[in-house]
Design an enzyme around this catalytic site. Sequence first.
Site, mmCIF file in Angstrom:
data_model
loop_
_atom_site.group_PDB
_atom_site.id
_atom_site.type_symbol
_atom_site.label_atom_id
_atom_site.label_comp_id
_atom_site.label_asym_id
_atom_site.label_seq_id
_atom_site.Cartn_x
_atom_site.Cartn_y
_atom_site.Cartn_z
ATOM 1 N N VAL A 98 0.832 -1.210 0.000
ATOM 2 C CA VAL A 98 0.000 0.000 0.000
ATOM 3 C C VAL A 98 0.865 1.258 0.000
ATOM 4 O O VAL A 98 2.026 1.233 0.407
ATOM 5 C CB VAL A 98 -0.987 0.052 1.207
ATOM 6 C CG1 VAL A 98 -1.988 -1.082 1.112
ATOM 7 C CG2 VAL A 98 -0.250 0.023 2.526
ATOM 8 N N GLY A 101 2.611 3.668 -4.750
ATOM 9 C CA GLY A 101 2.492 4.012 -6.165
ATOM 10 C C GLY A 101 2.209 2.797 -7.032
ATOM 11 O O GLY A 101 2.415 2.830 -8.234
ATOM 12 N N LEU A 102 1.749 1.699 -6.398
ATOM 13 C CA LEU A 102 1.518 0.476 -7.160
ATOM 14 C C LEU A 102 0.032 0.221 -7.405
ATOM 15 O O LEU A 102 -0.357 -0.857 -7.843
ATOM 16 C CB LEU A 102 2.173 -0.722 -6.451
ATOM 17 C CG LEU A 102 3.693 -0.609 -6.271
ATOM 18 C CD1 LEU A 102 4.258 -1.807 -5.513
ATOM 19 C CD2 LEU A 102 4.413 -0.476 -7.616
ATOM 20 N N GLY A 103 -0.779 1.211 -7.113
ATOM 21 C CA GLY A 103 -2.204 1.123 -7.457
ATOM 22 C C GLY A 103 -3.016 0.228 -6.545
ATOM 23 O O GLY A 103 -4.073 -0.270 -6.944
ATOM 24 N N SER A 104 -2.576 0.039 -5.302
ATOM 25 C CA SER A 104 -3.262 -0.925 -4.438
ATOM 26 C C SER A 104 -4.735 -0.555 -4.188
ATOM 27 O O SER A 104 -5.604 -1.427 -4.248
ATOM 28 C CB SER A 104 -2.472 -1.116 -3.151
ATOM 29 O OG SER A 104 -3.115 -0.543 -2.065
ATOM 30 N N ALA A 107 -6.838 -1.256 -7.252
ATOM 31 C CA ALA A 107 -6.939 -2.693 -7.530
ATOM 32 C C ALA A 107 -7.934 -3.361 -6.578
ATOM 33 O O ALA A 107 -8.719 -4.225 -6.989
ATOM 34 C CB ALA A 107 -5.567 -3.344 -7.414
ATOM 35 N N ASP A 148 -4.392 5.061 -13.162
ATOM 36 C CA ASP A 148 -4.423 3.824 -12.362
ATOM 37 C C ASP A 148 -5.634 2.958 -12.695
ATOM 38 O O ASP A 148 -5.496 1.772 -12.989
ATOM 39 C CB ASP A 148 -4.486 4.152 -10.858
ATOM 40 C CG ASP A 148 -3.142 4.559 -10.292
ATOM 41 O OD1 ASP A 148 -2.293 5.035 -11.073
ATOM 42 O OD2 ASP A 148 -2.940 4.410 -9.068
#
Length: 309
Positions: A98, A101-104, A107, A148
């Site tokens: 979380v 910057g990984l789009g958690s 998603a 995203d």
Amino acid sequence: MSACTATAPGKIILFGEHAVVYGQPALAVPLHELRAAAYIEPGSPGGGLTIEAADLGLRLSLAEAAAHALALTARLALERLSAGEPDARITVRSGIPVAAGLGSGAAVSAALARALGEYLGSPFEAVELSALVYEVEKVHHGTPSGIDNTVICFEMPVYFVRGREPVVFHPGQPFDLLIGDTGVASPTRKTVGAVRDAWQRAPDSYETIFAEIGSVVEAARTALERGQTARLGPLMGKNQALLRRLGVSSPELERLIEAALTAGALGAKLSGGGGGGNMIALVEPETVARVRAALIEAGARRVIHTLVR
Ligand code: PMV
């Protein structure tokens, strides 16, 4: 209605961060290996809809927590499906770190809405799902660019220009990426704000940099679509040099980038907001292990391997 599971991937920006805020294009790709999942099953009659996120220690009912991002996702999904609240239990889990910057967040919302659609017999099309997740992102993240939700719901690489219909595409050739985490927390809004201040002080020179980043993104898109992976390495170097001039790199990012290149990566750059956070390295199957080890040795807190396809 029978139990089912739906999932959605994380995402990473390949090229064009920051300049994208000023109207330039950006490229982002899904992280198929890191996913959020939502499992939905029938609940007790009259119990309504409950949502559990074990990893977050969260349990809420739609009736009680209408403002929570997950409840908002469920409400919007039911509205779009013209369905009443079902007596069901949804459990969400996510393997996506979380606030990285990984789009958690996007998603998890996508997996949850997808699961509800499937459970109620009307699966969402990617375009509908993306619009729904964007609504949630707007409420919970201010003014998201929309990149995203698009990458995550279409599960395909995206060429994105703010305010325009995103274009999804397939790379001509799959390629390996390593994502190295500096372990330095750096809220995106902070670096976005710093770039804005600097741009206001020197608009001409900053706009020149943004436009140069835009040209790198165009070249990268062409190379990606043609499967000319080797051309991406130098383009990552160029993009990183421009990001450095924007002032969003950091000693930790530079150290990981240098380590990756020395260990044989074809290219490396920061990804996302910068100032800390993640960097990416373009690698070949035979250099994955060496570059990963070099990143860890140089201080990476976590290294994720993904095949972009
Ligand atoms: O850190 P991420 O992956 O959420 O990316 C931020 C990208 C920026 O261009 C810096 C900001 C934005 O809203 O596009």
